[in-house]
Design a protein around this motif. Structure first.
Motif, PDB file in Angstrom:
ATOM      1  N   UNK A 174       0.861  -1.183   0.000  1.00 56.23           N
ATOM      2  CA  UNK A 174       0.000   0.000   0.000  1.00 56.23           C
ATOM      3  C   UNK A 174       0.898   1.233   0.000  1.00 56.23           C
ATOM      4  N   UNK A 175       0.669   2.131  -0.963  1.00 55.58           N
ATOM      5  CA  UNK A 175       1.436   3.369  -1.055  1.00 55.58           C
ATOM      6  C   UNK A 175       0.481   4.543  -1.089  1.00 55.58           C
ATOM      7  N   UNK A 176       0.661   5.474  -0.167  1.00 53.81           N
ATOM      8  CA  UNK A 176      -0.160   6.683  -0.168  1.00 53.81           C
ATOM      9  C   UNK A 176       0.609   7.808  -0.844  1.00 53.81           C
ATOM     10  N   UNK A 177      -0.104   8.603  -1.630  1.00 57.06           N
ATOM     11  CA  UNK A 177       0.493   9.764  -2.294  1.00 57.06           C
ATOM     12  C   UNK A 177       0.344  10.996  -1.395  1.00 57.06           C
ATOM     13  N   UNK A 178       1.445  11.736  -1.262  1.00 57.88           N
ATOM     14  CA  UNK A 178       1.487  12.944  -0.433  1.00 57.88           C
ATOM     15  C   UNK A 178       1.693  14.149  -1.349  1.00 57.88           C
ATOM     16  N   UNK A 179       0.925  15.232  -1.191  1.00 66.28           N
ATOM     17  CA  UNK A 179       1.122  16.404  -2.051  1.00 66.28           C
ATOM     18  C   UNK A 179       2.551  16.931  -1.965  1.00 66.28           C
ATOM     19  N   UNK A 180       3.219  16.973  -3.105  1.00 65.67           N
ATOM     20  CA  UNK A 180       4.623  17.364  -3.106  1.00 65.67           C
ATOM     21  C   UNK A 180       4.824  18.815  -2.701  1.00 65.67           C
ATOM     22  N   UNK A 181       3.813  19.653  -2.880  1.00 68.56           N
ATOM     23  CA  UNK A 181       3.981  21.082  -2.609  1.00 68.56           C
ATOM     24  C   UNK A 181       3.919  21.418  -1.123  1.00 68.56           C
ATOM     25  N   UNK A 182       3.666  20.427  -0.273  1.00 64.22           N
ATOM     26  CA  UNK A 182       3.565  20.693   1.159  1.00 64.22           C
ATOM     27  C   UNK A 182       4.831  20.356   1.923  1.00 64.22           C
ATOM     28  N   UNK A 183       5.907  19.998   1.243  1.00 63.32           N
ATOM     29  CA  UNK A 183       7.177  19.804   1.928  1.00 63.32           C
ATOM     30  C   UNK A 183       7.195  18.558   2.780  1.00 63.32           C
ATOM     31  N   UNK A 184       8.049  18.570   3.824  1.00 66.13           N
ATOM     32  CA  UNK A 184       8.344  17.357   4.560  1.00 66.13           C
ATOM     33  C   UNK A 184       7.740  17.254   5.939  1.00 66.13           C
ATOM     34  N   UNK A 185       6.738  18.075   6.286  1.00 68.24           N
ATOM     35  CA  UNK A 185       6.099  17.954   7.592  1.00 68.24           C
ATOM     36  C   UNK A 185       5.351  16.623   7.698  1.00 68.24           C
ATOM     37  N   UNK A 186       4.995  16.248   8.933  1.00 70.92           N
ATOM     38  CA  UNK A 186       4.161  15.063   9.113  1.00 70.92           C
ATOM     39  C   UNK A 186       2.854  15.228   8.348  1.00 70.92           C
ATOM     40  N   UNK A 187       2.297  14.117   7.899  1.00 70.04           N
ATOM     41  CA  UNK A 187       1.053  14.149   7.118  1.00 70.04           C
ATOM     42  C   UNK A 187       0.047  13.187   7.741  1.00 70.04           C
ATOM     43  N   UNK A 188      -0.698  13.629   8.770  1.00 72.04           N
ATOM     44  CA  UNK A 188      -1.676  12.738   9.403  1.00 72.04           C
ATOM     45  C   UNK A 188      -2.761  12.275   8.446  1.00 72.04           C
ATOM     46  N   UNK A 189      -3.064  13.065   7.416  1.00 73.39           N
ATOM     47  CA  UNK A 189      -4.059  12.621   6.430  1.00 73.39           C
ATOM     48  C   UNK A 189      -3.555  11.394   5.678  1.00 73.39           C
ATOM     49  N   UNK A 190      -2.261  11.359   5.368  1.00 72.94           N
ATOM     50  CA  UNK A 190      -1.697  10.185   4.714  1.00 72.94           C
ATOM     51  C   UNK A 190      -1.705   8.965   5.608  1.00 72.94           C
TER      52      UNK A 190
END
Length: 278
Positions: A174-190
């Motif tokens: 399973x691979x989740x895509x993270x919006x590239x424009x939001x940088x490297x902060x944690x992504x709880x939505x992912x």
């Protein structure tokens, strides 16, 4: 849980580093360890697998005493409910001897009578934070966890996934895509999206605790960001239209790199505001 599902035993594996944009994959495992009763049941020691200049040991204070903590892979048993126990594997992506590392992981899974191995990953992609983050699935004999036509570098989740399939495990990624424009902060939505997909595979409803609130705060921060940058706002609206019309994740844009750099600069100023002038 159905009778056939109750006979399956799952191991979930996530690795820090190249495969783990915004730590969304390893945060999924951390969430399980934080929310449910768990215990350590094994390790893969570090010396043969890590380059300490890229995965450095850490100095920590443990009960008032300094201690060096070396990078290593840890296995846990996690009790979800009275009918469901899962096993998890987490550690930094190894630098060396991947085939041997995967075989040690699979021997451990075999000792625990695991039937299904699920590897998790997170990747930066052209997707909009205003839509449900895409999650791609693959089986161990697919060409790639992201795209059937992909040819290029892969990480340890893919290698473990293929090795598991060859050894007779039911294997999927399973691979989740993270919006590239939001940088490297944690992504709880992912993290929440991976947790939802895991639950649908395993047949349980995972406790999300504060993930929904944290994901909403993440989205509000992203909303504020695009309101401050007209080019980025146009780019996100373009992604929204493309995702709504075709569901495609990868939308080319000539300004993507520049937008990412501007976004990271804005986020740094947001987290560390300049002192007011006197």
């Amino acid at each position: 849980m159905s009778e056939s599902m109750s006979k399956r035993r799952f191991m979930i594996a996530a690795f820090g580093g190249w495969n783990d944009a915004c730590q969304a994959a390893t945060d999924t495992v951390r969430h399980l360890l934080d929310v449910y009763e768990s215990r350590e049941i094994g390790h893969i020691c570090c010396d043969s697998y890590y380059d300490y200049q890229s995965s450095r040991p850490m100095m920590c204070n443990v009960q008032g005493r300094k201690r060096i903590v070396w990078p290593e892979t840890t296995f846990y048993e996690v009790t979800i409910d009275e009918h469901t126990t899962v096993y998890v594997e987490m550690g930094p992506e190894p630098n060396f001897h991947w085939s041997d590392y995967c075989q040690r992981s699979l021997r451990f899974a075999d000792e625990c009578e695991v039937t299904d191995i699920i590897t998790l990953g997170a990747m930066f992609a052209d997707c909009a934070h205003t839509r449900a983050l895409p999650v791609s699935h693959s089986d161990g004999d697919d060409d790639d966890p992201e795209n059937d036509s992909y040819c290029g570098p892969v990480g340890i989740p893919t290698v473990l996934n293929y090795a598991a399939a060859e050894d007779g495990f039911e294997a999927r990624s399973l691979w989740v895509s993270i919006p590239q424009y939001l940088g490297g902060d944690d992504c709880p939505a992912g993290t929440m999206r991976l947790l939802e997909e895991l639950g649908s595979i395993i047949g349980v409803g995972f406790d999300e605790t504060d993930l929904a609130d944290r994901a909403e705060k993440w989205r509000r921060k992203a909303d504020m960001l695009i309101r401050c940058n007209d080019d980025l706002s146009d780019y996100v609206h373009h992604l929204e239209r493309m995702m709504d019309e075709s569901g495609e994740q990868d939308v080319p844009t000539p300004h993507a790199k520049q937008l990412v750099e501007e976004t990271e600069e804005f986020l740094r100023s947001f987290d560390h505001p300049a002192a007011p002038e006197e």
